[in-house]
Design a protein around this motif. Sequence first.
Motif, short mmCIF file in Angstrom:
data_model
loop_
_atom_site.label_atom_id
_atom_site.label_comp_id
_atom_site.label_asym_id
_atom_site.label_seq_id
_atom_site.Cartn_x
_atom_site.Cartn_y
_atom_site.Cartn_z
N TYR A 164 -0.83 -6.21 -0.81
CA TYR A 164 0.21 -5.68 0.07
C TYR A 164 -0.45 -5.23 1.37
CZ TYR A 164 3.79 -2.66 2.06
OH TYR A 164 4.70 -2.10 2.93
N PHE A 165 0.10 -5.66 2.50
CA PHE A 165 -0.44 -5.21 3.78
C PHE A 165 0.67 -4.66 4.66
CE2 PHE A 165 0.43 -9.78 4.52
CZ PHE A 165 1.25 -9.71 5.65
N ILE A 166 0.27 -3.78 5.57
CA ILE A 166 1.19 -3.25 6.57
C ILE A 166 0.62 -3.51 7.96
CG2 ILE A 166 2.23 -1.51 5.08
CD1 ILE A 166 0.45 0.60 6.39
N MET A 167 1.53 -3.69 8.92
CA MET A 167 1.16 -3.89 10.31
C MET A 167 2.00 -2.93 11.15
SD MET A 167 0.92 -8.07 10.36
CE MET A 167 -0.34 -8.19 11.62
N GLY A 168 1.68 -2.81 12.42
CA GLY A 168 2.45 -1.91 13.27
C GLY A 168 2.34 -2.28 14.73
N ARG A 169 3.44 -2.04 15.46
CA ARG A 169 3.44 -2.24 16.91
C ARG A 169 3.47 -0.90 17.64
NH1 ARG A 169 8.12 -6.46 18.41
NH2 ARG A 169 9.39 -4.78 17.54
N SER A 170 4.11 0.11 17.04
CA SER A 170 4.22 1.42 17.68
C SER A 170 3.06 2.32 17.26
CB SER A 170 5.53 2.10 17.29
OG SER A 170 5.53 2.43 15.91
N GLU A 171 2.82 3.37 18.03
CA GLU A 171 1.76 4.32 17.68
C GLU A 171 2.05 4.97 16.33
OE1 GLU A 171 -0.71 7.96 19.77
OE2 GLU A 171 1.46 7.87 20.10
N ASN A 172 3.33 5.25 16.06
CA ASN A 172 3.69 5.89 14.80
C ASN A 172 3.38 4.99 13.60
OD1 ASN A 172 4.86 8.25 13.54
ND2 ASN A 172 6.67 7.03 13.07
N SER A 173 3.68 3.70 13.74
CA SER A 173 3.42 2.76 12.64
C SER A 173 1.92 2.51 12.45
CB SER A 173 4.12 1.42 12.91
OG SER A 173 5.52 1.56 12.81
N ARG A 174 1.19 2.51 13.55
CA ARG A 174 -0.24 2.25 13.46
C ARG A 174 -1.04 3.45 12.98
NH1 ARG A 174 -1.34 -1.43 18.96
NH2 ARG A 174 -0.25 -3.30 18.18
N ASN A 175 -0.43 4.62 13.02
CA ASN A 175 -1.11 5.86 12.64
C ASN A 175 -1.01 6.08 11.13
OD1 ASN A 175 -2.32 8.46 12.83
ND2 ASN A 175 -0.29 9.40 12.98
N ARG A 176 -1.50 5.09 10.35
CA ARG A 176 -1.38 5.20 8.89
C ARG A 176 -2.63 4.69 8.19
NH1 ARG A 176 4.05 2.22 7.22
NH2 ARG A 176 3.49 0.84 8.96
N ILE A 177 -2.80 5.14 6.97
CA ILE A 177 -3.81 4.62 6.07
C ILE A 177 -3.21 4.54 4.67
CG2 ILE A 177 -5.83 5.43 7.36
CD1 ILE A 177 -5.94 7.85 5.46
N PHE A 178 -3.83 3.73 3.81
CA PHE A 178 -3.52 3.73 2.38
C PHE A 178 -4.49 4.68 1.68
CE2 PHE A 178 -1.86 -0.95 2.15
CZ PHE A 178 -0.64 -0.54 2.66
N VAL A 179 -3.96 5.47 0.76
CA VAL A 179 -4.80 6.32 -0.08
C VAL A 179 -4.38 6.14 -1.53
CG1 VAL A 179 -5.23 8.04 1.71
CG2 VAL A 179 -3.25 8.31 0.20
N GLY A 180 -5.33 6.27 -2.45
CA GLY A 180 -5.00 6.16 -3.86
C GLY A 180 -4.15 7.34 -4.32
N GLU A 181 -3.21 7.05 -5.21
CA GLU A 181 -2.37 8.10 -5.81
C GLU A 181 -2.07 7.69 -7.24
OE1 GLU A 181 1.17 10.64 -4.11
OE2 GLU A 181 1.97 8.76 -4.89
N GLY A 182 -2.68 8.37 -8.22
CA GLY A 182 -2.51 7.98 -9.61
C GLY A 182 -3.01 6.56 -9.81
N ASP A 183 -2.19 5.72 -10.45
CA ASP A 183 -2.54 4.32 -10.66
C ASP A 183 -2.14 3.44 -9.48
OD1 ASP A 183 -3.58 4.87 -13.16
OD2 ASP A 183 -1.68 4.47 -14.20
N GLY A 184 -1.51 4.04 -8.46
CA GLY A 184 -1.03 3.26 -7.32
C GLY A 184 -1.61 3.76 -6.01
N ILE A 185 -0.83 3.61 -4.95
CA ILE A 185 -1.26 4.07 -3.63
C ILE A 185 -0.08 4.70 -2.90
CG2 ILE A 185 -3.11 2.35 -3.36
CD1 ILE A 185 -1.19 0.81 -1.47
N ARG A 186 -0.41 5.39 -1.81
CA ARG A 186 0.59 5.98 -0.92
C ARG A 186 0.14 5.78 0.52
NH1 ARG A 186 4.79 9.22 -0.75
NH2 ARG A 186 4.87 9.35 -3.02
N THR A 187 1.11 5.65 1.43
CA THR A 187 0.77 5.66 2.85
C THR A 187 0.64 7.11 3.29
OG1 THR A 187 3.08 5.63 3.55
CG2 THR A 187 1.98 3.50 3.32
N GLN A 188 -0.20 7.32 4.27
CA GLN A 188 -0.47 8.67 4.76
C GLN A 188 -0.78 8.59 6.25
OE1 GLN A 188 -2.99 11.38 2.29
NE2 GLN A 188 -4.38 11.31 4.04
N ALA A 189 -0.37 9.60 7.01
CA ALA A 189 -0.69 9.63 8.43
C ALA A 189 -2.20 9.80 8.60
CB ALA A 189 0.05 10.75 9.12
#
Length: 237
Positions: free
Chosen positions: A35-60
Amino acid sequence: MNRTSMVQELSSNAYPGRGIVIGTSQDGRYAVTAYFIMGRSENSRNRIFVGEGDGIRTQAFDPSKLTDPSLIIYAPVRVLGNQTIVTNGDQTDTICEGMEKHLTFEQSLRSRTFEPDAPNYTPRISGILQVENGTFTFAMSILKSLDADPSSCSRYTFSYEAPAAGEGRFLHTYMGDGNPLPSFAGEPKRVEIKEDIDGFTDLLWNNLNADNKVSLFVRYIEIRTGKWETRIVNKNK
């Protein structure tokens, strides 16, 4: 439908938006998802993936620059028993909650539509992998507006049994860049999955548009045992 390479799919599209790949490794040992994410705005680009339990979460990445979290902060990946759920929004939780109540993947999504981000009305794309007793099946879903009409939602579910080794399906939100952004159309694309987890991770990351890519998640689940390996790549470090 002919198979295409992920290199071709990604390098020919500067803005596929958010994308899900599900399939089987070339040696047939692993159920694969990315799964990938992309962004054009500063708000969308201001993210990372972090692990959460057995999955992941997006985070600023920089919380001070976060303006509207409603459509960009969510858990894209969760695990429910022998099922891995991957989506481009908070419908991950909707699917998990529905399936815990014995609804199907498709039934769980009946309460959701496309995203309320006029004029794009971004499709909600979702996938589910089931690895059980040495077998692997998966399904993918897209909820999209009909010709950018917010009063009409079109719902499509695609199910795949005994997927062939070295083959996957690719579903993404946009056909390319534009204003408004043109929604994905048709069946999930039939693509090749040749590499091991590190090779596949590098292939995806290196062929996503350098300006617009934000984060990437890849997981290989051993079909025989259900054990998995995960890779996370973030542009922001």
